[in-house]
Design an enzyme around this catalytic site. Sequence first.
Site, short mmCIF file in Angstrom:
data_model
loop_
_atom_site.label_atom_id
_atom_site.label_comp_id
_atom_site.label_asym_id
_atom_site.label_seq_id
_atom_site.Cartn_x
_atom_site.Cartn_y
_atom_site.Cartn_z
N GLY A 113 2.17 67.71 -51.61
CA GLY A 113 0.82 67.15 -51.75
C GLY A 113 0.82 66.01 -52.75
N GLY A 114 0.52 64.80 -52.26
CA GLY A 114 0.47 63.63 -53.14
C GLY A 114 -0.95 63.26 -53.48
N GLU A 136 4.03 64.09 -48.86
CA GLU A 136 2.60 63.90 -48.58
C GLU A 136 2.41 63.65 -47.08
OE1 GLU A 136 -0.60 63.88 -49.99
OE2 GLU A 136 -1.13 63.24 -47.97
N VAL A 170 6.23 69.78 -45.05
CA VAL A 170 7.19 70.86 -45.15
C VAL A 170 6.88 71.82 -44.01
CG1 VAL A 170 7.85 72.85 -46.56
CG2 VAL A 170 7.38 70.64 -47.64
N ALA A 202 0.38 71.54 -54.23
CA ALA A 202 -0.90 70.92 -54.63
C ALA A 202 -1.53 70.29 -53.40
CB ALA A 202 -0.67 69.88 -55.72
N GLY A 204 -4.65 70.90 -52.22
CA GLY A 204 -6.10 71.00 -52.22
C GLY A 204 -6.55 72.31 -52.83
N ARG A 205 -7.86 72.41 -53.02
CA ARG A 205 -8.43 73.63 -53.60
C ARG A 205 -9.55 74.13 -52.71
NH1 ARG A 205 -6.68 74.71 -58.68
NH2 ARG A 205 -8.45 76.07 -59.09
N ASP A 245 -17.20 73.39 -58.69
CA ASP A 245 -16.37 73.34 -57.48
C ASP A 245 -16.98 74.14 -56.34
OD1 ASP A 245 -14.67 71.98 -59.12
OD2 ASP A 245 -12.90 73.24 -58.78
N HIS A 377 -11.99 41.10 -78.49
CA HIS A 377 -10.70 40.54 -78.10
C HIS A 377 -9.68 40.86 -79.18
CE1 HIS A 377 -7.82 37.71 -76.40
NE2 HIS A 377 -7.62 37.27 -77.64
P1 NAD Z 1 -6.31 66.80 -52.81
O1 NAD Z 1 -7.05 67.25 -51.63
O2 NAD Z 1 -6.83 65.72 -53.64
O3 NAD Z 1 -4.82 66.38 -52.39
C1 NAD Z 1 -4.01 67.20 -51.60
C2 NAD Z 1 -3.03 66.32 -50.86
O4 NAD Z 1 -2.11 67.17 -50.17
C3 NAD Z 1 -3.68 65.43 -49.82
O5 NAD Z 1 -3.24 64.11 -50.01
C4 NAD Z 1 -3.19 66.02 -48.49
O6 NAD Z 1 -3.01 65.04 -47.51
C5 NAD Z 1 -1.88 66.64 -48.90
N1 NAD Z 1 -1.44 67.75 -48.05
C6 NAD Z 1 -2.18 68.75 -47.53
N2 NAD Z 1 -1.40 69.61 -46.85
C7 NAD Z 1 -0.14 69.14 -46.95
C8 NAD Z 1 1.13 69.59 -46.47
N3 NAD Z 1 1.23 70.71 -45.76
N4 NAD Z 1 2.22 68.87 -46.75
C9 NAD Z 1 2.12 67.72 -47.50
N5 NAD Z 1 0.95 67.25 -47.98
C10 NAD Z 1 -0.16 67.96 -47.72
O7 NAD Z 1 -6.08 68.13 -53.66
P2 NAD Z 1 -5.38 68.39 -55.08
O8 NAD Z 1 -4.61 67.21 -55.54
O9 NAD Z 1 -4.69 69.70 -54.91
O10 NAD Z 1 -6.63 68.56 -56.00
C11 NAD Z 1 -7.62 69.54 -55.73
C12 NAD Z 1 -8.92 69.19 -56.37
O11 NAD Z 1 -8.83 69.25 -57.77
C13 NAD Z 1 -9.38 67.79 -55.99
O12 NAD Z 1 -10.74 67.85 -55.68
C14 NAD Z 1 -9.13 67.02 -57.26
O13 NAD Z 1 -10.02 65.94 -57.36
C15 NAD Z 1 -9.37 68.07 -58.33
N6 NAD Z 1 -8.68 67.76 -59.58
C16 NAD Z 1 -8.88 66.57 -60.18
C17 NAD Z 1 -8.24 66.25 -61.34
C18 NAD Z 1 -8.56 64.94 -61.97
O14 NAD Z 1 -9.55 64.35 -61.60
N7 NAD Z 1 -7.77 64.44 -62.89
C19 NAD Z 1 -7.34 67.12 -61.92
C20 NAD Z 1 -7.12 68.32 -61.29
C21 NAD Z 1 -7.81 68.62 -60.12
#
Ligand code: NAD
Length: 404
Positions: A113-114, A136, A170, A202, A204-205, A245, A377
């Site tokens: 997950g990227g 990703e 994967v 990572a 998604g959630r 969330d 500046h």
């Molecule tokens: P996300 O949905 O942002 O990213 C998940 C990524 O995984 C997506 O790009 C998706 O295409 C990819 N993906 C999904 N299934 C896959 C697979 N089988 N193989 C490869 N890639 C796959 O979710 P996240 O990064 O896990 O974050 C979850 C939530 O937590 C988001 O809403 C995020 O905004 C929030 N969060 C934000 C912060 C921050 O703002 N700094 C920090 C932590 C969490």
Amino acid sequence: FGVRFGDGKPSIDTDKLRGWKETVVKKLTGGLGAMAKQRKVAVITGVAQFADPHHVEISGPDGKKQVVRFDQCIIAAGSQAVKLPFLPNDPRIIDSTGGLELEGVPGRLLIIGGGIIGMEMAQVYASLGSRITVVELLPQLMTGADPDLVRPLARRVSKRYEAILLETKVVRAEAAKDGIHVWFEGKNAPSEPQMFDRVLVAVGRTPNGKRLAAEKAGVNVTDRGFIPVDEQQRTNVPHIFAIGDVVGQPMLAHKASHEGHVAAEAASGMKSYFDARVIPSVAYTDPEVAWVGVTEEEAKANGIKYGKGTFPWGASGRALSLGRDDGLTKLLFDEENHRIIGGGIVGTNAGDLISEVALAIEMGADAVDVGRTIHPHPTLSETVMFSAEVYEGTVTDLYVPKRK
Ligand code: NAD
């Protein structure tokens, strides 16, 4: 912090580093606990489920149950990491919570997950010395962010990471003694299975709405586990509110705390509403990527007539002196009234700099307001002013042909 410079060569003491991290976390959570006490808020530790529209049953860590009656309630039950069902159950396969435990530094780490979490965790472990592979599904890292902003990050990390496999997934993994063996499929899939010391998921959630027995209180929960609310954060049951969330995207802490204020004020009878125009997003990577309001892709998709002002950090004295001229500041304006409608920044401290853009949008500022606000500046914040000037055609720090 746990970085040692013994015989000239820096080394990382993960126990000390974890200790430092835990001290910081303890200060923050301890501070919350102390403030709750000062405000005479009773805190009960346990797992709560609704019993009816005015009672929750709480199972404590010792197994003891108690029932608490409430006049009003705010649900803030959050979300949990999505699991990939085909991955084996193994302590070397972790999510971001496991990643933040900092249990040693794996030699070779696969991040599935990227998105924002994936890129942040990759950053942490790359800094500690792990060799990183990111896989990703989609053609871009951090989908949803402006590709112009993601590019400098992608450029920097692609030099440092072992591999970034876009449009790839994967399909299988096996836990063996020597590591986790992983099979890939897709455009950039390695032909052979690869072995990793650890795998961080990572992807998604998912909201925790279905874990509360909400139906017993009559609170609606969607199929996906979200709890719908109105602009005062009220659920369909008017004395039960929900925030964070569990009510929907974006799943961001600062959105949740803002909603918490709205819910608490509405519950106490104030006429508070969630009427923020924008919610900023920040990826705490290096460089940081931050954006707020309308993105260029959204503007195009929705037929919004926009203009833009972009300022490359190569022309910023502060960025040059920091040795970090890889940044970019970009503002979008409504073509009719020149009001700022969105902005994005990639670069050192982008997450701090984006607040000015958020404030400008909330205040209905136009390009002249931002461009004629005197910025100190030499700072990175000047790039926001310069971008507004680029849009207006008045910038002197960069040669841009004048707008007609
Ligand atoms: P996300 O949905 O942002 O990213 C998940 C990524 O995984 C997506 O790009 C998706 O295409 C990819 N993906 C999904 N299934 C896959 C697979 N089988 N193989 C490869 N890639 C796959 O979710 P996240 O990064 O896990 O974050 C979850 C939530 O937590 C988001 O809403 C995020 O905004 C929030 N969060 C934000 C912060 C921050 O703002 N700094 C920090 C932590 C969490």
